[in-house]
Design a protein around this motif. Structure first.
Motif, PDB file in Angstrom:
ATOM      1  N   GLY A 338       0.717  -1.074   0.140  1.00 59.30           N
ATOM      2  CA  GLY A 338      -0.051  -0.047  -0.320  1.00 59.30           C
ATOM      3  C   GLY A 338       0.776   1.256  -0.041  1.00 59.30           C
ATOM      4  N   LEU A 339       1.716   1.360  -0.948  1.00 58.46           N
ATOM      5  CA  LEU A 339       2.690   2.357  -0.885  1.00 58.46           C
ATOM      6  C   LEU A 339       2.398   3.750  -1.375  1.00 58.46           C
ATOM      7  N   ARG A 340       1.241   3.715  -2.378  1.00 58.37           N
ATOM      8  CA  ARG A 340       0.830   4.788  -3.126  1.00 58.37           C
ATOM      9  C   ARG A 340      -0.710   4.476  -3.254  1.00 58.37           C
ATOM     10  N   PRO A 341      -1.621   5.050  -2.292  1.00 57.74           N
ATOM     11  CA  PRO A 341      -3.122   4.966  -2.275  1.00 57.74           C
ATOM     12  C   PRO A 341      -3.670   5.974  -3.116  1.00 57.74           C
ATOM     13  N   THR A 342      -4.800   5.770  -3.438  1.00 58.30           N
ATOM     14  CA  THR A 342      -5.469   6.618  -4.752  1.00 58.30           C
ATOM     15  C   THR A 342      -6.488   7.513  -3.779  1.00 58.30           C
ATOM     16  N   THR A 356     -11.452  14.340   3.667  1.00 58.35           N
ATOM     17  CA  THR A 356     -10.575  13.534   2.702  1.00 58.35           C
ATOM     18  C   THR A 356     -11.225  12.165   2.780  1.00 58.35           C
ATOM     19  N   ILE A 357     -11.090  11.509   1.542  1.00 59.32           N
ATOM     20  CA  ILE A 357     -11.399  10.132   1.159  1.00 59.32           C
ATOM     21  C   ILE A 357     -10.286   9.601   0.564  1.00 59.32           C
ATOM     22  N   SER A 358      -9.505   8.592   1.301  1.00 56.35           N
ATOM     23  CA  SER A 358      -8.246   8.069   0.813  1.00 56.35           C
ATOM     24  C   SER A 358      -8.049   6.648   1.466  1.00 56.35           C
ATOM     25  N   PRO A 359      -7.917   5.771   0.868  1.00 55.45           N
ATOM     26  CA  PRO A 359      -7.781   4.340   1.188  1.00 55.45           C
ATOM     27  C   PRO A 359      -6.370   4.080   1.579  1.00 55.45           C
ATOM     28  N   LEU A 360      -5.956   4.868   2.736  1.00 53.45           N
ATOM     29  CA  LEU A 360      -4.781   4.531   3.578  1.00 53.45           C
ATOM     30  C   LEU A 360      -4.915   3.271   4.223  1.00 53.45           C
ATOM     31  N   PRO A 361      -3.864   2.180   3.935  1.00 53.94           N
ATOM     32  CA  PRO A 361      -4.059   1.017   4.396  1.00 53.94           C
ATOM     33  C   PRO A 361      -3.669   1.038   5.962  1.00 53.94           C
ATOM     34  N   ASN A 362      -4.469   0.090   6.818  1.00 53.62           N
ATOM     35  CA  ASN A 362      -4.029  -0.130   8.198  1.00 53.62           C
ATOM     36  C   ASN A 362      -2.715  -1.002   8.056  1.00 53.62           C
ATOM     37  N   ILE A 363      -1.646  -0.563   8.408  1.00 50.20           N
ATOM     38  CA  ILE A 363      -0.300  -1.329   7.954  1.00 50.20           C
ATOM     39  C   ILE A 363      -0.255  -2.898   8.872  1.00 50.20           C
ATOM     40  N   LEU A 364      -0.752  -2.796   9.975  1.00 51.00           N
ATOM     41  CA  LEU A 364      -0.795  -3.915  10.837  1.00 51.00           C
ATOM     42  C   LEU A 364      -1.679  -5.286   9.964  1.00 51.00           C
ATOM     43  N   ILE A 365      -2.698  -4.764   9.387  1.00 56.47           N
ATOM     44  CA  ILE A 365      -3.485  -5.778   8.679  1.00 56.47           C
ATOM     45  C   ILE A 365      -2.722  -5.922   7.194  1.00 56.47           C
ATOM     46  N   GLN A 429      -3.729   2.027  -7.056  1.00 55.39           N
ATOM     47  CA  GLN A 429      -3.613   1.058  -5.755  1.00 55.39           C
ATOM     48  C   GLN A 429      -5.155   0.475  -5.573  1.00 55.39           C
ATOM     49  N   PHE A 430      -6.027   1.102  -5.926  1.00 58.28           N
ATOM     50  CA  PHE A 430      -7.243   0.686  -5.149  1.00 58.28           C
ATOM     51  C   PHE A 430      -7.748  -0.638  -5.852  1.00 58.28           C
ATOM     52  N   TYR A 431      -6.920  -1.158  -7.211  1.00 61.27           N
ATOM     53  CA  TYR A 431      -7.575  -2.202  -7.705  1.00 61.27           C
ATOM     54  C   TYR A 431      -7.062  -3.528  -6.778  1.00 61.27           C
ATOM     55  N   ALA A 432      -6.362  -3.129  -5.862  1.00 63.41           N
ATOM     56  CA  ALA A 432      -5.998  -4.061  -4.522  1.00 63.41           C
ATOM     57  C   ALA A 432      -6.937  -4.492  -3.841  1.00 63.41           C
ATOM     58  N   ARG A 496      -2.687  15.347   8.207  1.00 63.03           N
ATOM     59  CA  ARG A 496      -1.313  15.294   7.941  1.00 63.03           C
ATOM     60  C   ARG A 496      -0.665  14.253   8.998  1.00 63.03           C
ATOM     61  N   TRP A 497      -1.218  13.995  10.055  1.00 62.17           N
ATOM     62  CA  TRP A 497      -0.607  13.038  10.982  1.00 62.17           C
ATOM     63  C   TRP A 497      -0.838  11.449  10.515  1.00 62.17           C
ATOM     64  N   HIS A 498      -1.699  11.449   9.798  1.00 61.32           N
ATOM     65  CA  HIS A 498      -1.960   9.942   8.958  1.00 61.32           C
ATOM     66  C   HIS A 498      -1.114   9.642   7.906  1.00 61.32           C
ATOM     67  N   LEU A 499      -0.294  10.657   7.474  1.00 55.30           N
ATOM     68  CA  LEU A 499       0.660  10.213   6.303  1.00 55.30           C
ATOM     69  C   LEU A 499       1.777   9.862   6.758  1.00 55.30           C
ATOM     70  N   TRP A 500       1.746   8.754   7.117  1.00 56.02           N
ATOM     71  CA  TRP A 500       2.942   7.926   7.640  1.00 56.02           C
ATOM     72  C   TRP A 500       4.146   7.713   6.623  1.00 56.02           C
ATOM     73  N   LEU A 501       3.708   7.423   5.464  1.00 59.84           N
ATOM     74  CA  LEU A 501       4.798   7.105   4.479  1.00 59.84           C
ATOM     75  C   LEU A 501       4.624   8.308   3.487  1.00 59.84           C
ATOM     76  N   PRO A 502       5.841   8.456   2.648  1.00 62.44           N
ATOM     77  CA  PRO A 502       6.108   9.705   1.590  1.00 62.44           C
ATOM     78  C   PRO A 502       4.862   9.427   0.700  1.00 62.44           C
ATOM     79  N   GLY A 503       4.610   7.972   0.010  1.00 61.97           N
ATOM     80  CA  GLY A 503       3.636   8.086  -0.912  1.00 61.97           C
ATOM     81  C   GLY A 503       2.200   8.189  -0.661  1.00 61.97           C
ATOM     82  N   TRP A 504       2.040   8.541   0.771  1.00 61.01           N
ATOM     83  CA  TRP A 504       0.644   8.368   1.254  1.00 61.01           C
ATOM     84  C   TRP A 504       0.054  10.099   1.067  1.00 61.01           C
ATOM     85  N   VAL A 505       1.084  11.012   0.560  1.00 61.52           N
ATOM     86  CA  VAL A 505       0.449  12.338   0.475  1.00 61.52           C
ATOM     87  C   VAL A 505      -0.566  12.718  -0.629  1.00 61.52           C
TER      88      VAL A 505
END
Length: 505
Positions: A338-342, A356-365, A429-432, A496-505
């Motif tokens: 999930g490195l580049r959510p749409t 915002t509507i962004s399919p940021l993944p729950n990285i634990l899952i 990414q959302f195809y996943a 902004r606190w939810h943008l844990w990875l660079p590609g999540w911006v």
């Protein structure tokens, strides 16, 4: 006393199932109408659903206004995806009215159904209530699946039919196991395969939502053929070894293997005859609205079969050449993590708030699921290194090995074809989302193994406490991320606190 414990376990399991489904429904239906305008590709699919409901086929709109304030026209529109997913969106419009809740309700309902199907698949594979509930819970709170079943897109619907097809394929596997008998002459060809027929219908529906629904059908048919081949060859050699004398052992093995290959070829033919025409018939039937009317795109160009073929030629050309750059396109190799959510919607509101509507993944899952899939792959290959033991223990591969292969195949069928697709660069990414049910089942299966009663009491208790902490943390992460999955007005710093990875911006 055992009967009382059994009844108590069933009550607890029932409560657990309803609790997971209630959580899934809450996360998908809560504030579903927010925002009240079309977001991302809803611009295409919802408008197609509206006109398809009115005419039996899509017609065009005069502008790209996301509010749909301007009425649609009677001019036929060239839709680049099959009709079934848009009929499901249209069903929500028919029940709940022409509004943002209505055009998302059908997809949200399929999301809840998918959670239920995933629980059932997890239980059929493991026969463990804990595994089933965990699989459903992981999918219920998975960020990608939550978002893709809260918007009027096709991919959440596609995932539902893929899981349904996988469940039917597993039931077919169970039935084959029950009916299989190993003899010196091999395993008889089986034509009576009702669950395979049902799976073909489900995968035909998946392809009627998006063509990529054909990938899992092909993958599971290949897995079935590989299972049949391995079992027949190993069984034949085992029978030859048991019945033959030392001097004639090679001859016995050769003859038995040849008979096994012949029977396997006939079985593969029978499997294809059952599955492929069924899926094709379902797919054609999904075009009934276009077939039974005369105003659809290209419908008047000769008899409907030839016109439908020409339509599909145009669809294929469009898909194979789609290369328009997009800021959120993501290479398929990045999908598992999930490195580049749409990002599908972002609006700056008054008072320093954003929605915002962004399919940021729950990285634990998401990441835990990838680790679990790797483990299942390793376990499956290790089991295949002992084919004689597998055949002695079970007529098909062994439950553990085939379960691992089955789940991994389901995941790869939604991902690997896109990795190998070279003619189209515009993928997202959302195809996943079609991967998420299999990732959830994989993670639940591995946790089920971790929680087994093996080792000392303190060791087992420690493992279960660790699993409990992991599950609780995953749920908490999803609760914290839900605002940015659902267009909830939040302060800019919170987003902004939810943008844990660079590609999540």
């Amino acid at each position: 006393m055992p009967g009382r414990l059994h009844r108590r376990s069933r009550v607890i399991a029932t409560i657990g199932v309803f609790a997971v489904l209630a959580l899934a429904a809450l996360l998908r239906f809560w504030a579903l109408g927010r925002p009240g305008t079309l977001v991302f590709d809803e611009l295409y699919y919802v408008r197609d659903a509206v006109t398809q409901l009115a005419n039996g086929f899509p017609t065009s709109w005069p502008d790209d206004d996301p509010s749909m304030a301007t009425p649609f026209t009677d001019d036929a529109s060239f839709a680049v995806h099959p009709p079934l997913g848009k009929w499901i969106i249209a069903l929500g419009l028919l029940v709940f009215g022409d509004g943002s809740w209505g055009w998302r309700a059908g997809v949200a309902l399929t999301g809840v159904v998918t959670v239920g199907l995933t629980m059932l698949l997890g239980w059929r594979i493991s026969r463990s209530t804990v595994v089933a509930l965990l699989a459903g819970l992981f999918l219920a709170v998975d960020g990608v699946h939550v978002v893709l079943t809260r918007v009027g897109l096709l991919d959440g619907i596609l995932a539902a039919f893929v899981v349904l097809g996988a469940l039917f394929m597993w039931r077919d596997h169970e039935r084959v196991v029950d009916r299989t008998r190993l003899t010196a002459s091999g395993i008889a060809v089986q034509w009576s395969r009702p669950w395979l027929f049902a799976a073909a219908i489900a995968f035909g529906c998946a392809a009627s939502v998006k063509w990529s629904g054909l990938y899992p059908l092909a993958a599971f048919l290949l897995l079935t053929a590989a299972r049949d081949l391995l079992v027949r060859v190993v069984a034949a050699r085992e029978a030859a070894r048991t019945l033959g004398v030392t001097a004639d052992l090679a001859l016995h093995r050769h003859a038995s293997t040849a008979r096994a290959l012949g029977r396997w070829t006939r079985q593969a033919f029978a499997t294809g005859v059952i599955a492929l025409p069924t899926a094709a018939a379902v797919y054609v039937a999904s075009w009934a609205g276009w077939i039974l009317t005369t105003g659809g795109w290209g419908r008047a160009d000769g008899p409907w079969p030839s016109a439908l073929w020409q339509y599909h030629v145009g669809m294929f050309e469009w898909h194979s050449t789609l290369s328009a750059p997009h800021p959120y396109q993501a290479h398929p190799l990045s999908w598992p993590l999930g490195l580049r959510p749409t990002a599908m919607y972002h609006e700056v509101l008054d008072g320093g708030l954003t929605a915002t509507i962004s399919p940021l993944p729950n990285i634990l899952i998401t990441w835990g699921g990838v680790a679990a899939l790797i483990l299942l792959t390793i376990w499956g290959f290790r089991a295949l290194m002992r084919p004689r033991e597998l055949v002695r223990r079970s007529p098909v591969l062994g439950a553990g090995a085939f379960a691992a292969a089955f789940v991994v195949t389901g995941y790869l069928s939604g991902w690997l074809p896109w990795v190998l697709t070279l003619s189209r660069s515009a993928v997202f990414q959302f195809y996943a989302v079609v991967l998420t049910p299999f990732s959830a089942v994989a993670l639940a299966l591995v946790i089920g193994v971790i929680c087994r009663r093996r080792g000392g009491r303190d060791e087992v208790a420690g493992r279960r406490i660790a699993v409990g902490i992991f599950v609780a943390a995953a749920v908490i992460v999803s609760v914290l991320f839900f605002p940015v999955w659902s267009a909830m007005p939040v302060p800019e710093w919170f987003w902004r606190w939810h943008l844990w990875l660079p590609g999540w911006v």
